[in-house]
Design a protein around this motif. Structure first.
Motif, mmCIF file in Angstrom:
data_model
loop_
_atom_site.group_PDB
_atom_site.id
_atom_site.type_symbol
_atom_site.label_atom_id
_atom_site.label_comp_id
_atom_site.label_asym_id
_atom_site.label_seq_id
_atom_site.Cartn_x
_atom_site.Cartn_y
_atom_site.Cartn_z
ATOM 1 N N ALA A 165 0.847 -1.199 0.000
ATOM 2 C CA ALA A 165 0.000 0.000 0.000
ATOM 3 C C ALA A 165 0.879 1.246 0.000
ATOM 4 N N PRO A 166 1.402 1.638 -1.171
ATOM 5 C CA PRO A 166 2.268 2.823 -1.214
ATOM 6 C C PRO A 166 1.567 4.100 -0.807
ATOM 7 N N GLU A 167 0.223 4.153 -0.973
ATOM 8 C CA GLU A 167 -0.507 5.360 -0.589
ATOM 9 C C GLU A 167 -0.556 5.548 0.930
ATOM 10 N N LYS A 168 -0.210 4.500 1.682
ATOM 11 C CA LYS A 168 -0.154 4.598 3.137
ATOM 12 C C LYS A 168 1.301 4.620 3.629
ATOM 13 N N THR A 169 2.179 5.032 2.741
ATOM 14 C CA THR A 169 3.619 4.965 3.026
ATOM 15 C C THR A 169 4.242 6.341 2.870
ATOM 16 N N PHE A 193 3.839 9.628 -7.237
ATOM 17 C CA PHE A 193 4.637 10.213 -6.168
ATOM 18 C C PHE A 193 4.003 11.537 -5.762
ATOM 19 N N ASN A 194 4.198 11.882 -4.520
ATOM 20 C CA ASN A 194 3.957 13.261 -4.106
ATOM 21 C C ASN A 194 5.209 13.719 -3.367
ATOM 22 N N LEU A 403 -2.867 13.244 -1.870
ATOM 23 C CA LEU A 403 -3.956 12.291 -1.638
ATOM 24 C C LEU A 403 -3.723 10.941 -2.290
ATOM 25 N N GLN A 404 -2.641 10.803 -3.034
ATOM 26 C CA GLN A 404 -2.401 9.513 -3.676
ATOM 27 C C GLN A 404 -0.910 9.277 -3.847
ATOM 28 N N GLY A 405 -0.571 7.989 -3.944
ATOM 29 C CA GLY A 405 0.808 7.619 -4.218
ATOM 30 C C GLY A 405 1.709 7.696 -3.002
ATOM 31 N N LEU A 406 2.971 7.377 -3.242
ATOM 32 C CA LEU A 406 3.987 7.414 -2.194
ATOM 33 C C LEU A 406 4.295 8.857 -1.831
ATOM 34 N N GLN A 407 4.328 9.157 -0.540
ATOM 35 C CA GLN A 407 4.638 10.503 -0.063
ATOM 36 C C GLN A 407 6.140 10.593 0.226
ATOM 37 N N VAL A 408 6.791 11.570 -0.355
ATOM 38 C CA VAL A 408 8.214 11.815 -0.118
ATOM 39 C C VAL A 408 8.314 13.169 0.564
#
Length: 819
Positions: A165-169, A193-194, A403-408
């Motif tokens: 679940a990359p959106e929760k990462t 990515f965000n 709101l979507q994807g991996l947060q950096v």
């Protein structure tokens, strides 16, 4: 002043600082002068802001805190302050006044007994001293170490592979400079990515270009630019790919020809110049002739006036525009001139990141030009420092969605956010926590006296947000770099110690290291000899240098004489050894030429003329190439030549037969013959009627070697010849001269100009050696030369690398081509 306003420091507290500054803090005197008048400066600053109806952050906080107790707040039933931690004095005062009015409700997270900042807030606001218990945090912990940034990025990549679940990462990067290496590793794993953290502008190609501009101006002497920095700026990819005549290829060819002209690869009056003026380069007709010839082969029809105008435009935008910068308005104009050229004719649009950086640079140009002190005169270096400092902390924002994807994110950007999976890279002391331990302008003693001790709170602030982030996660992965000057973060130590204490076992948290699987098999370096190589090699003219090259390494011979490769020439701040050698050879030929066919007479009159010529030729040859302190080179050369003349006076010479004489001829081989050429520095006729060939050496001496008779007694191989002969130069010279002078005894020697007294002349034949033995030695050496050339021509023997001599390989220009 910002800190004084944020912390609401009164004039009374500042008066003691003024009194101490009058005595003198341990800072530059100019800083003490400012501190002596800090109250008046602050009041005048505030007065000027009010007059212009402007406010900075500190003043806004200060005014808001003072008005909070009486300001009309009918529009709000209540104000909620959530997840607050460290607050400035003005913030605490504002919240307290709103609480007293029944308007404010504050929500804190954490135990005041654990976090001193929260305890201080509770005591000041009169809140409870205990927190609601949420239980001990429980999360999976994995700690890894790597040797460098790329090793860390590889570990992050592998950790992300197992996350569903990359959106929760969240991936936390305390060091923004390492963003690109990480993205290059994980981009193929994640589609969305965000990246909310900005990429440092100082890591961009545009920043490097500006650094090149600054360096060119800082090393300029009047109108003359230091050639190395001038060429460095022209060689920047954004400059040499400008499309000023319809194609970037034209610009590249022209600027490469500029480099060849300046470093001396092409013969022009500018060759080897250490400093050059823009006017000199623009007036060099040979430059545009060379460029035009190359472009014709590429089917570009560009006239010389067009090429000259192209170069002038580049000079105007990146050199002339910056020459007269004396204030911020001039700095803004110069920056805009360079950026306009890049946007209009450069490849910026091909790189989205550069477009955003360019936008920020244009904004900076406008800010500088509109500043209230834009016309205030400053030293040029200070203005460049202003621009550098402005760019140091600039960040370029990426596009994305939270709101979507991996947060950096950066650490402080994770405040009040929760993620199931937390990955943190660069968990080292230098990055986590990141603490500035000094203030370059204000003495720490002053800050402490005024109660401005943010340094002590900074670690607690970063630790608070770190612990809040990991405590809300299900799985935490920490990666750090291990090295001599790298230590893992104290935050890791705390987490590991908690786990060890709970388990009652030291070392129960494993820390695997990143390991790169590398399989290296022995790959013999070499090049296959093709049929076309053999025919080419039969048609070339050999020399002692080319045969020596093959003797020491056949692969180097292939690179140098078959492929025609050579090192790119570069400017040097001092004459190279080859330059000095060529200069001295030319000087000796010109000086001794009047003695051809005569006995040299080296009297006082000759010595005077010799050194007059030395001074004249040295000035002609090295004037443009040398720094002002390179006169030492001239002094050393003059000293060595005086020793040489003194040594020459003691040598018996009956007649000077030849100077810089060339010999050409064939040497018989097993299949046909090979064409050779040799150039002899000097031939003397000695009183006993024998001939002595001299080869001047400004460097080290390489003789023929010992036990040459082995070449007759043992089976020949390149290895044996290399072991016996260090050079074939003297045998070849002796062979050609003896063939031209049959019946005469001929010897050859290397004449050391580095230390003629000590080293003297290193002879091919020993002086008392019998003539018959000399003939046998020469025959053995020429037999070896013929064997080597035969081997060069043989189609069944490839060009293999000889790596038996590490010193020879170390200084080989093709070192990396055979690795």
């Amino acid at each position: 002043m910002e800190q004084l306003d944020l912390e609401d420091v009164g004039a009374g507290s500042l008066q003691s600082v003024e009194q101490s500054a009058a005595i003198g803090y341990d800072v530059p005197e100019s800083v003490n002068v400012l501190l002596q008048h800090i109250v008046a400066l602050r009041e005048e600053f505030h007065r000027e802001l009010r007059a212009q109806k402007k406010a900075v952050r500190g003043l806004k906080y200060l005014l808001a805190a003072r008005e909070a107790g009486t300001a009309a707040l009918e529009a709000f039933d209540a104000v909620f302050f959530c997840n607050v931690f460290y607050l400035h004095r003005t913030e605490r005062s504002l919240i307290k006044k709103l609480m007293d009015r029944g308007k404010a409700h504050v929500f804190l997270q954490g135990d005041p007994r654990e976090w001193s900042v929260l305890g201080d807030l509770m005591r000041e606001w009169g809140g409870p001293q205990e927190a609601l218990s949420a239980g001990a945090p429980s999360f999976g912990l994995a700690v890894y170490k790597a040797a460098d940034v790329h090793g860390q990025a590889g570990l992050i990549r592998e950790a992300l592979r197992g996350i569903k679940a990359p959106e929760k990462t969240v991936l936390v990067l305390p060091e923004p400079d390492h963003l690109i290496p990480v993205l290059s590793e994980i981009a193929f794993l994640q589609r969305d990515f965000n990246i909310s953290m900005g990429y440092p502008l100082k890591r961009s190609s545009l920043y490097a270009l500006l650094e090149g501009v600054f360096k060119a101006q800082e090393t300029r002497r009047g109108q003359a630019y230091y050639a190395k920095d001038y060429l460095g700026l022209l060689g920047h990819p954004l400059v040499k790919n400008l499309e000023l005549s319809g194609s970037a290829s034209v610009t590249r060819v022209l600027l490469h020809k500029v480099e060849e002209v300046v470093v001396g690869m092409e013969p022009t009056p500018l060759a080897g110049s250490l400093f050059v003026t823009l006017a000199e380069i623009e007036a060099c007709d040979e430059l545009f002739e060379f460029a035009q010839e190359t472009l014709k082969h590429m089917e570009f029809d560009v006239s010389r006036p067009q090429l000259r105008e192209l170069l002038r435009q580049i000079h105007d935008s990146f050199f002339v525009a910056w020459e007269e910068v004396a204030d911020l308005r001039g700095l803004a104009a110069a920056l805009k001139s360079s950026m306009d050229r890049l946007v209009a004719n450069g490849p910026l649009t091909k790189y989205p990141l550069n477009i955003k950086i360019a936008q920020r640079l244009f904004s900076l140009s406008e800010e500088f030009g509109a500043a209230s002190f834009a016309q205030e005169a400053f030293p040029r270096d200070d203005l460049f420092r202003v621009l550098r400092n402005s760019l140091e902390n600039e960040r370029v924002a990426f596009s994305g969605s939270p709101l979507q994807g991996l947060q950096v994110l950066g650490l402080l950007e994770t405040r009040a956010l929760s993620f199931e999976n937390v990955l943190i890279m660069d968990a080292n002391e230098s990055y986590l926590p990141r603490i500035k331990i000094y203030e370059p302008l204000i003495p720490r003693e002053v800050m402490l006296r005024l109660g401005l001790n943010r340094l002590e709170k900074e670690e607690e602030i970063q630790r608070y947000h770190f612990m809040g982030l990991v405590s809300s996660a299900k799985k935490v992965t920490l990666v750090y770099q291990e090295g001599r000057d790298k230590e893992r973060s104290r935050f890791i130590e705390e987490l590991v110690w908690q786990r060890e204490r709970e388990a009652g076992i030291l070392g129960n948290v494993p820390v695997p290291a990143a390991r790169l699987r590398v399989e290296v098999g022995p790959r013999p370096a070499g090049a296959r000899k093709k049929p076309e190589h053999a025919s080419f090699l039969r048609g070339i003219e050999y020399s002692a240098t080319s045969v020596n090259t093959y003797l020491h390494c056949p692969l180097r011979f292939y690179f140098q004489y078959v492929l025609g490769l050579r090192e790119k020439e570069a400017l040097s701040e001092e004459p190279e050894a080859a330059d000095i050698g060529n200069f001295i050879h030319g000087l000796l030929e010109e000086s001794f030429r009047p003695f051809l066919g005569k006995k040299p007479v080296l009297d006082a009159s000759f010595e005077r003329r010799f050194f007059e010529l030395f001074d004249e030729r040295f000035e002609e040859t090295f004037r443009r190439k040398m720094r002002s302190d390179a006169f030492l080179v001239k002094e050393v050369a003059s000293f060595r030549l005086r020793q040489f003349l003194e040594n020459e006076r003691s040598r018996p010479v009956a007649e000077l037969l030849a100077l810089e004489k060339s010999y050409k001829g064939e040497i018989p081989l097993s299949a046909g013959g090979a064409h050779f050429r040799s150039r002899v520095d000097r031939i003397d006729l000695l009183p006993d009627g024998s001939l002595l060939i001299l080869d001047y050496k400004t460097g080290g001496l390489e003789g023929v070697g010992a036990r040459v008779e082995r070449l007759n007694d043992e089976a020949l191989s390149r290895g044996l010849i290399k072991e016996v002969l260090t050079s074939v130069q003297l045998p070849l010279y002796t062979f050609f001269v003896a063939r031209e002078h049959p019946g005469r005894s001929v010897n050859a020697g290397l004449y050391s100009l580095r230390n003629p007294r000590k080293n003297g002349i290193k002879m091919f034949f020993e002086p008392r050696e019998e003539e018959a033995f000399r003939v046998l030695r020469l025959q053995a050496c020429m037999k070896a030369v013929a064997f080597l050339v035969d081997e060069i021509l043989r189609p069944d023997i490839d060009f293999a690398a000889d790596q038996g001599d590490p010193n020879y390989c170390q200084y080989c220009p093709f070192f990396y081509l055979c690795r």
